[in-house]
Design a protein around this motif. Structure first.
Motif, mmCIF file in Angstrom:
data_model
loop_
_atom_site.group_PDB
_atom_site.id
_atom_site.type_symbol
_atom_site.label_atom_id
_atom_site.label_comp_id
_atom_site.label_asym_id
_atom_site.label_seq_id
_atom_site.Cartn_x
_atom_site.Cartn_y
_atom_site.Cartn_z
ATOM 1 N N GLY A 1 42.003 56.591 37.094
ATOM 2 C CA GLY A 1 40.846 57.149 36.422
ATOM 3 C C GLY A 1 40.917 58.658 36.451
ATOM 4 O O GLY A 1 41.971 59.243 36.683
ATOM 5 N N PHE A 2 39.772 59.291 36.244
ATOM 6 C CA PHE A 2 39.699 60.751 36.265
ATOM 7 C C PHE A 2 39.909 61.238 37.689
ATOM 8 O O PHE A 2 39.293 60.725 38.626
ATOM 9 C CB PHE A 2 38.340 61.218 35.748
ATOM 10 N N VAL A 3 40.776 62.222 37.861
ATOM 11 C CA VAL A 3 41.058 62.751 39.198
ATOM 12 C C VAL A 3 41.138 64.277 39.178
ATOM 13 O O VAL A 3 41.635 64.873 38.225
ATOM 14 C CB VAL A 3 42.379 62.194 39.791
ATOM 15 N N LYS A 4 40.602 64.873 40.231
ATOM 16 C CA LYS A 4 40.877 66.280 40.522
ATOM 17 C C LYS A 4 42.098 66.223 41.415
ATOM 18 O O LYS A 4 42.048 65.701 42.523
ATOM 19 C CB LYS A 4 39.714 66.962 41.239
ATOM 20 N N GLU A 5 43.216 66.709 40.900
ATOM 21 C CA GLU A 5 44.466 66.568 41.633
ATOM 22 C C GLU A 5 44.604 67.655 42.684
ATOM 23 O O GLU A 5 44.263 68.807 42.433
ATOM 24 C CB GLU A 5 45.645 66.599 40.654
ATOM 25 N N ASP A 6 45.108 67.266 43.833
ATOM 26 C CA ASP A 6 45.350 68.199 44.918
ATOM 27 C C ASP A 6 46.822 68.102 45.288
ATOM 28 O O ASP A 6 47.269 67.078 45.813
ATOM 29 C CB ASP A 6 44.462 67.864 46.116
ATOM 30 N N VAL A 7 47.565 69.146 44.987
ATOM 31 C CA VAL A 7 49.007 69.142 45.221
ATOM 32 C C VAL A 7 49.318 68.916 46.698
ATOM 33 O O VAL A 7 50.239 68.182 47.045
ATOM 34 C CB VAL A 7 49.652 70.460 44.722
ATOM 35 N N ILE B 1 33.114 70.610 29.341
ATOM 36 C CA ILE B 1 33.649 69.258 29.135
ATOM 37 C C ILE B 1 34.061 68.651 30.478
ATOM 38 O O ILE B 1 33.739 67.501 30.788
ATOM 39 C CB ILE B 1 34.839 69.300 28.152
ATOM 40 N N LEU B 2 34.763 69.439 31.288
ATOM 41 C CA LEU B 2 35.202 68.949 32.604
ATOM 42 C C LEU B 2 34.021 68.582 33.493
ATOM 43 O O LEU B 2 34.094 67.614 34.250
ATOM 44 C CB LEU B 2 36.067 69.993 33.299
ATOM 45 N N ASN B 3 32.949 69.343 33.410
ATOM 46 C CA ASN B 3 31.776 69.037 34.234
ATOM 47 C C ASN B 3 31.210 67.666 33.932
ATOM 48 O O ASN B 3 30.705 66.990 34.832
ATOM 49 C CB ASN B 3 30.717 70.130 34.103
ATOM 50 N N VAL B 4 31.308 67.225 32.684
ATOM 51 C CA VAL B 4 30.865 65.862 32.343
ATOM 52 C C VAL B 4 31.759 64.853 33.063
ATOM 53 O O VAL B 4 31.268 63.882 33.658
ATOM 54 C CB VAL B 4 30.893 65.635 30.816
ATOM 55 N N PHE B 5 33.066 65.080 33.030
ATOM 56 C CA PHE B 5 33.991 64.179 33.726
ATOM 57 C C PHE B 5 33.721 64.184 35.233
ATOM 58 O O PHE B 5 33.731 63.138 35.876
ATOM 59 C CB PHE B 5 35.447 64.572 33.447
ATOM 60 N N ILE B 6 33.478 65.350 35.789
ATOM 61 C CA ILE B 6 33.233 65.462 37.235
ATOM 62 C C ILE B 6 31.943 64.745 37.625
ATOM 63 O O ILE B 6 31.912 63.977 38.582
ATOM 64 C CB ILE B 6 33.204 66.948 37.658
ATOM 65 N N ARG B 7 30.878 64.985 36.859
ATOM 66 C CA ARG B 7 29.581 64.367 37.167
ATOM 67 C C ARG B 7 29.600 62.851 37.015
ATOM 68 O O ARG B 7 28.929 62.141 37.742
ATOM 69 C CB ARG B 7 28.485 64.939 36.263
ATOM 70 N N LYS B 8 30.362 62.358 36.041
ATOM 71 C CA LYS B 8 30.382 60.917 35.757
ATOM 72 C C LYS B 8 31.717 60.288 36.138
ATOM 73 O O LYS B 8 32.148 59.311 35.523
ATOM 74 C CB LYS B 8 30.076 60.689 34.276
ATOM 75 N N ASN B 9 32.350 60.848 37.145
ATOM 76 C CA ASN B 9 33.683 60.452 37.580
ATOM 77 C C ASN B 9 33.856 58.935 37.668
ATOM 78 O O ASN B 9 34.849 58.382 37.206
ATOM 79 C CB ASN B 9 33.971 61.117 38.929
ATOM 80 N N ASP B 10 32.890 58.245 38.246
ATOM 81 C CA ASP B 10 33.007 56.799 38.465
ATOM 82 C C ASP B 10 32.892 55.987 37.176
ATOM 83 O O ASP B 10 33.144 54.784 37.177
ATOM 84 C CB ASP B 10 31.968 56.332 39.478
ATOM 85 N N LYS B 11 32.559 56.608 36.082
ATOM 86 C CA LYS B 11 32.403 55.903 34.793
ATOM 87 C C LYS B 11 33.697 55.868 33.976
ATOM 88 O O LYS B 11 33.771 55.190 32.959
ATOM 89 C CB LYS B 11 31.323 56.578 33.938
ATOM 90 N N PHE B 12 34.726 56.605 34.420
ATOM 91 C CA PHE B 12 35.946 56.719 33.636
ATOM 92 C C PHE B 12 37.061 55.846 34.211
ATOM 93 O O PHE B 12 37.233 55.758 35.422
ATOM 94 C CB PHE B 12 36.412 58.175 33.589
ATOM 95 N N LEU B 13 37.814 55.231 33.297
ATOM 96 C CA LEU B 13 38.918 54.355 33.672
ATOM 97 C C LEU B 13 40.223 54.874 33.081
ATOM 98 O O LEU B 13 40.219 55.616 32.103
ATOM 99 C CB LEU B 13 38.674 52.934 33.146
ATOM 100 N N TYR B 14 41.319 54.429 33.664
ATOM 101 C CA TYR B 14 42.638 54.765 33.124
ATOM 102 C C TYR B 14 42.908 53.857 31.928
ATOM 103 O O TYR B 14 42.724 52.642 32.002
ATOM 104 C CB TYR B 14 43.721 54.585 34.190
ATOM 105 N N ASN B 15 43.365 54.428 30.828
ATOM 106 C CA ASN B 15 43.610 53.689 29.592
ATOM 107 C C ASN B 15 45.043 53.143 29.561
ATOM 108 O O ASN B 15 45.905 53.670 28.863
ATOM 109 C CB ASN B 15 43.336 54.605 28.389
ATOM 110 N N PHE B 16 45.278 52.061 30.322
ATOM 111 C CA PHE B 16 46.610 51.453 30.354
ATOM 112 C C PHE B 16 47.017 50.960 28.971
ATOM 113 O O PHE B 16 48.164 51.106 28.562
ATOM 114 C CB PHE B 16 46.654 50.293 31.356
ATOM 115 N N LEU B 17 46.064 50.372 28.240
ATOM 116 C CA LEU B 17 46.385 49.883 26.897
ATOM 117 C C LEU B 17 46.709 51.025 25.945
ATOM 118 O O LEU B 17 47.501 50.865 25.015
ATOM 119 C CB LEU B 17 45.238 49.031 26.337
ATOM 120 N N GLY B 18 46.118 52.185 26.172
ATOM 121 C CA GLY B 18 46.418 53.350 25.338
ATOM 122 C C GLY B 18 47.871 53.757 25.447
ATOM 123 O O GLY B 18 48.480 54.192 24.470
ATOM 124 N N VAL B 19 48.438 53.616 26.647
ATOM 125 C CA VAL B 19 49.858 53.920 26.849
ATOM 126 C C VAL B 19 50.707 52.969 26.000
ATOM 127 O O VAL B 19 51.674 53.381 25.354
ATOM 128 C CB VAL B 19 50.231 53.825 28.347
#
Length: 183
Positions: free
Chosen positions: A58-64, A95-113
């Motif tokens: 899903g949506f992630v804030k990546e930490d190297v 735009i990112l703030n929407v993703f951050i606030r609703k983080n748990d609502k987003f899924l990874y689009n495996f079918l999109g790949v």
């Protein structure tokens, strides 16, 4: 109006999942992220929520230094910078703030790949794959690098964009700003 930079990071962790994708795409990098600082401390994408589980995405804030990348010290990458205006940065952050606030609502689009591989966009609301997400953030910020839907953008498309300036290619943990922040 001042000019700012955002960074597009394409990477290859060498995992089974990325090797599977790579065997099909034949592209050297199969993950895309967007970062707002050269140290890659403020970097976002769609990917693994848990470094050990490639299917929980899903949506992630990546930490190297402590996130998924920390499990793969041999990760290779290419980093590009994109010059943008203050207004474009402001739009991206909104735009990112929407993703951050609703983080748990987003899924990874495996079918999109899969859709990319059959040249047919497969889109669901609140569902993205990594390069689709980065392309979507750019497009919604009025930055159009290609004439295609975000659901059809691959990491390789970023490599081919003439608007991006290459600043580094090599091992992620050898990128000087990351080394300094790790040091």
């Amino acid at each position: 109006m001042s000019e700012q930079q955002v960074y597009i990071v394409l990477s290859d962790t060498g995992t089974l999942f990325t090797n599977l994708i790579k065997s099909y795409t034949r592209a050297p990098y199969n993950h895309a992220s967007i970062a707002f600082d050269s140290e890659l401390k403020e970097m976002y994408s769609f990917g693994r929520k848990n470094p050990r589980n490639p299917l929980h995405g899903g949506f992630v804030k990546e930490d190297v230094l402590t996130g998924t990348y920390s499990y793969y010290p041999e990760t290779t990458c290419v980093i590009y910078k994109l010059s943008v205006t203050d207004r474009e940065i402001e739009k991206m952050k909104r735009i990112l703030n929407v993703f951050i606030r609703k983080n748990d609502k987003f899924l990874y689009n495996f079918l999109g790949v899969v859709g990319v591989s059959i040249k047919e966009p497969i889109e669901f609301s609140n569902s993205y794959f990594c390069s689709q997400f980065v392309a979507e953030v750019l497009k919604r910020s009025s930055i159009n690098l290609w004439d295609k839907l975000p659901a059809m953008v691959t990491p390789e498309d970023f490599r081919k964009s003439d608007r991006l300036d290459l600043i580094y290619e090599g091992k992620l943990f050898e990128f000087e700003p990351v080394k300094r922040s790790n040091g």
